[in-house]
Design an enzyme around this catalytic site. Structure first.
Site, PDB file in Angstrom:
ATOM      1  N   HIS A   1      -5.907  -7.692   0.103  1.00  0.00           N
ATOM      2  CA  HIS A   1      -4.941  -6.888  -0.654  1.00  0.00           C
ATOM      3  C   HIS A   1      -5.449  -6.798  -2.094  1.00  0.00           C
ATOM      4  O   HIS A   1      -5.200  -7.670  -2.917  1.00  0.00           O
ATOM      5  CB  HIS A   1      -3.575  -7.582  -0.580  1.00  0.00           C
ATOM      6  CG  HIS A   1      -2.453  -6.826  -1.211  1.00  0.00           C
ATOM      7  ND1 HIS A   1      -1.399  -6.304  -0.475  1.00  0.00           N
ATOM      8  CD2 HIS A   1      -2.183  -6.504  -2.498  1.00  0.00           C
ATOM      9  CE1 HIS A   1      -0.541  -5.706  -1.288  1.00  0.00           C
ATOM     10  NE2 HIS A   1      -0.995  -5.819  -2.524  1.00  0.00           N
TER      11      HIS A   1
ATOM     12  N   CYS B   1       1.272   2.619 -11.343  1.00  0.00           N
ATOM     13  CA  CYS B   1       1.321   3.684 -12.347  1.00  0.00           C
ATOM     14  C   CYS B   1       0.385   3.355 -13.499  1.00  0.00           C
ATOM     15  O   CYS B   1       0.564   2.348 -14.188  1.00  0.00           O
ATOM     16  CB  CYS B   1       2.731   3.852 -12.877  1.00  0.00           C
ATOM     17  SG  CYS B   1       2.818   5.076 -14.186  1.00  0.00           S
TER      18      CYS B   1
ATOM     19  N   HIS C   1      -6.109  -4.978  -5.814  1.00  0.00           N
ATOM     20  CA  HIS C   1      -5.542  -4.078  -6.825  1.00  0.00           C
ATOM     21  C   HIS C   1      -6.685  -3.500  -7.652  1.00  0.00           C
ATOM     22  O   HIS C   1      -7.680  -4.180  -7.900  1.00  0.00           O
ATOM     23  CB  HIS C   1      -4.561  -4.843  -7.713  1.00  0.00           C
ATOM     24  CG  HIS C   1      -3.248  -5.122  -7.045  1.00  0.00           C
ATOM     25  ND1 HIS C   1      -2.161  -5.604  -7.712  1.00  0.00           N
ATOM     26  CD2 HIS C   1      -2.849  -4.960  -5.757  1.00  0.00           C
ATOM     27  CE1 HIS C   1      -1.139  -5.738  -6.869  1.00  0.00           C
ATOM     28  NE2 HIS C   1      -1.529  -5.366  -5.667  1.00  0.00           N
TER      29      HIS C   1
ATOM     30  N   ARG D   1       6.998  -0.498   0.517  1.00  0.00           N
ATOM     31  CA  ARG D   1       7.569  -1.763   0.028  1.00  0.00           C
ATOM     32  C   ARG D   1       6.935  -2.173  -1.308  1.00  0.00           C
ATOM     33  O   ARG D   1       7.560  -2.081  -2.358  1.00  0.00           O
ATOM     34  CB  ARG D   1       7.376  -2.867   1.098  1.00  0.00           C
ATOM     35  CG  ARG D   1       8.276  -4.078   0.897  1.00  0.00           C
ATOM     36  CD  ARG D   1       7.768  -5.075  -0.125  1.00  0.00           C
ATOM     37  NE  ARG D   1       6.448  -5.596   0.195  1.00  0.00           N
ATOM     38  CZ  ARG D   1       5.705  -6.297  -0.656  1.00  0.00           C
ATOM     39  NH1 ARG D   1       6.149  -6.564  -1.876  1.00  0.00           N
ATOM     40  NH2 ARG D   1       4.491  -6.716  -0.307  1.00  0.00           N
ATOM     41  N   ASP D   2       5.686  -2.571  -1.281  1.00  0.00           N
ATOM     42  CA  ASP D   2       5.026  -3.038  -2.507  1.00  0.00           C
ATOM     43  C   ASP D   2       4.965  -1.915  -3.540  1.00  0.00           C
ATOM     44  O   ASP D   2       5.140  -2.146  -4.745  1.00  0.00           O
ATOM     45  CB  ASP D   2       3.618  -3.512  -2.143  1.00  0.00           C
ATOM     46  CG  ASP D   2       2.861  -4.135  -3.299  1.00  0.00           C
ATOM     47  OD1 ASP D   2       3.454  -4.339  -4.366  1.00  0.00           O
ATOM     48  OD2 ASP D   2       1.658  -4.418  -3.129  1.00  0.00           O
TER      49      ASP D   2
ATOM     50  N   ASN E   1      -2.144  -0.989  -7.130  1.00  0.00           N
ATOM     51  CA  ASN E   1      -2.471  -1.080  -5.703  1.00  0.00           C
ATOM     52  C   ASN E   1      -3.611  -0.125  -5.353  1.00  0.00           C
ATOM     53  O   ASN E   1      -3.628   1.018  -5.805  1.00  0.00           O
ATOM     54  CB  ASN E   1      -1.247  -0.698  -4.860  1.00  0.00           C
ATOM     55  CG  ASN E   1      -0.268  -1.844  -4.692  1.00  0.00           C
ATOM     56  OD1 ASN E   1      -0.674  -2.974  -4.479  1.00  0.00           O
ATOM     57  ND2 ASN E   1       1.011  -1.536  -4.778  1.00  0.00           N
TER      58      ASN E   1
HETATM   59 MG    MG Z   1       0.118  -5.038  -4.274  1.00  0.00          MG
END
Ligand code: MG
Length: 314
Positions: free
Chosen positions: A220, A253, A222, A27-28, A262
């Site tokens: 979560h 990317c 990054h 999803r993300d 992520n």
């Molecule tokens: Mg994320």
């Protein structure tokens, strides 16, 4: 597999025995890729992730296709994977319409996406923070009434591209509002990747003081500034046992200006297994899955661990 392709296991004191990885690649990750991936490739990706031992795999988003064309096939995708045994498949819903679509297909794990800052709420949701919470309240209630578990994402918990540093009490206010409306679990998002470990510890301490139970908190991170694993370690020390990550670092990317970075699931698993923390994940299978997906996306995975493990000569 040769011995040097597993981390040496040296447990550290006072860390959890087991971590639940909340896999967000489908999803993300894919929502932030430039092109849309064919539905069957997404379904196969999710099946392979489950086969690699991931038990919570966010499958898609029932957002209006106009906003996220990469996930416009949610209705076709979800039925192909929803019966995977032993696997929870949360789906994101932005509003009542999205919830109706998700429930009609039998989704029983729902996620909503709130913001800790006014600027991001305005940019991403086109509402103020309070207006967006007001939209979520009946959505969360109806999801709960339908027997679903609900996760509340809180984005921009540490920094915001327009507002700079985000005051922790602002994050706590949104977390408390989401819990009060019935969310079972929260995910604290470092959406632009600026957090550092002391900042993570500070926010988690404040959430303790505000009565948010640690076992309802996921993190979560990054890796935009290379801090995701350090921040994860700080969260583990605090007792957090749910960590979001994206297979192969999808959605991050490193060659695109839109890089979101992520945390790669493989990088996370390497660290956790080295610390003797159980995840249930087979790192070789997971890496093979990310290599397979990278071929479909026609670019290498940004995950350091995927690169290291997929180079046979090392
Ligand atoms: Mg994320």
């Amino acid at each position: 597999m040769s011995a040097e392709r597993l981390p040496m296991v040296v447990p550290a004191a006072d860390l959890p025995d087991r971590v639940r990885i909340y896999e967000v690649g489908a999803r993300d990750g894919l929502q932030n890729e430039k092109g849309a991936v064919p539905t069957e490739v997404k379904a196969e990706f999710i099946r392979r992730l489950a086969d690699a031992g991931l038990t919570t795999i966010e499958a898609t988003s029932f957002v209006h296709p106009k906003w996220v064309p990469q996930l416009a096939d949610a209705e076709e995708l979800f039925p192909r994977v929803r019966d995977l045994p032993g696997t929870e498949l949360p789906v994101l819903v932005p509003n009542q319409r999205g919830l109706d679509r998700a429930l009609a297909l039998g989704a029983d794990r729902i996620a909503v996406f709130a913001s800790a800052t006014e600027s991001f709420a305005k940019a991403n949701l086109n509402r103020t923070v309070d207006e967006s919470l007001a939209v979520f309240e009946p959505v969360v209630r109806q999801a709960k009434d339908a027997g679903a578990r609900v996760r509340g994402y809180v984005s921009m918990c540490f920094g915001d591209p327009w507002e700079g540093a985000v005051p922790p009490h602002q994050v706590a206010r949104v977390c408390t509002a989401l819990r009060n409306m019935g969310c079972d679990e929260l995910s604290l998002g470092d959406t632009i990747g600026v957090a550092t470990p002391g900042h993570v510890r500070g926010l988690l301490n404040l959430l303790d003081e505000e009565g948010v139970p640690t076992d309802e908190i996921g993190v979560h991170f990054h890796d935009t500034y290379g801090q995701a694993l350090a921040n994860t370690y700080a969260a583990l020390e605090h007792g957090v046992t749910t960590v979001d990550a994206s297979a192969g670092g999808l959605g991050g990317c490193p060659y695109a200006r839109s890089a979101t970075g992520n945390l790669a699931t493989e990088d996370l698993v390497w660290m956790l297994h080295g610390l003797g923390i159980e995840t249930g994940v087979d790192l070789d299978r997971l890496t093979a899955t990310s290599v397979w997906m990278a071929a479909h996306l026609d670019r290498p995975s940004p995950s350091r661990t995927v690169r290291a493990l997929s180079h046979k000569d090392q």
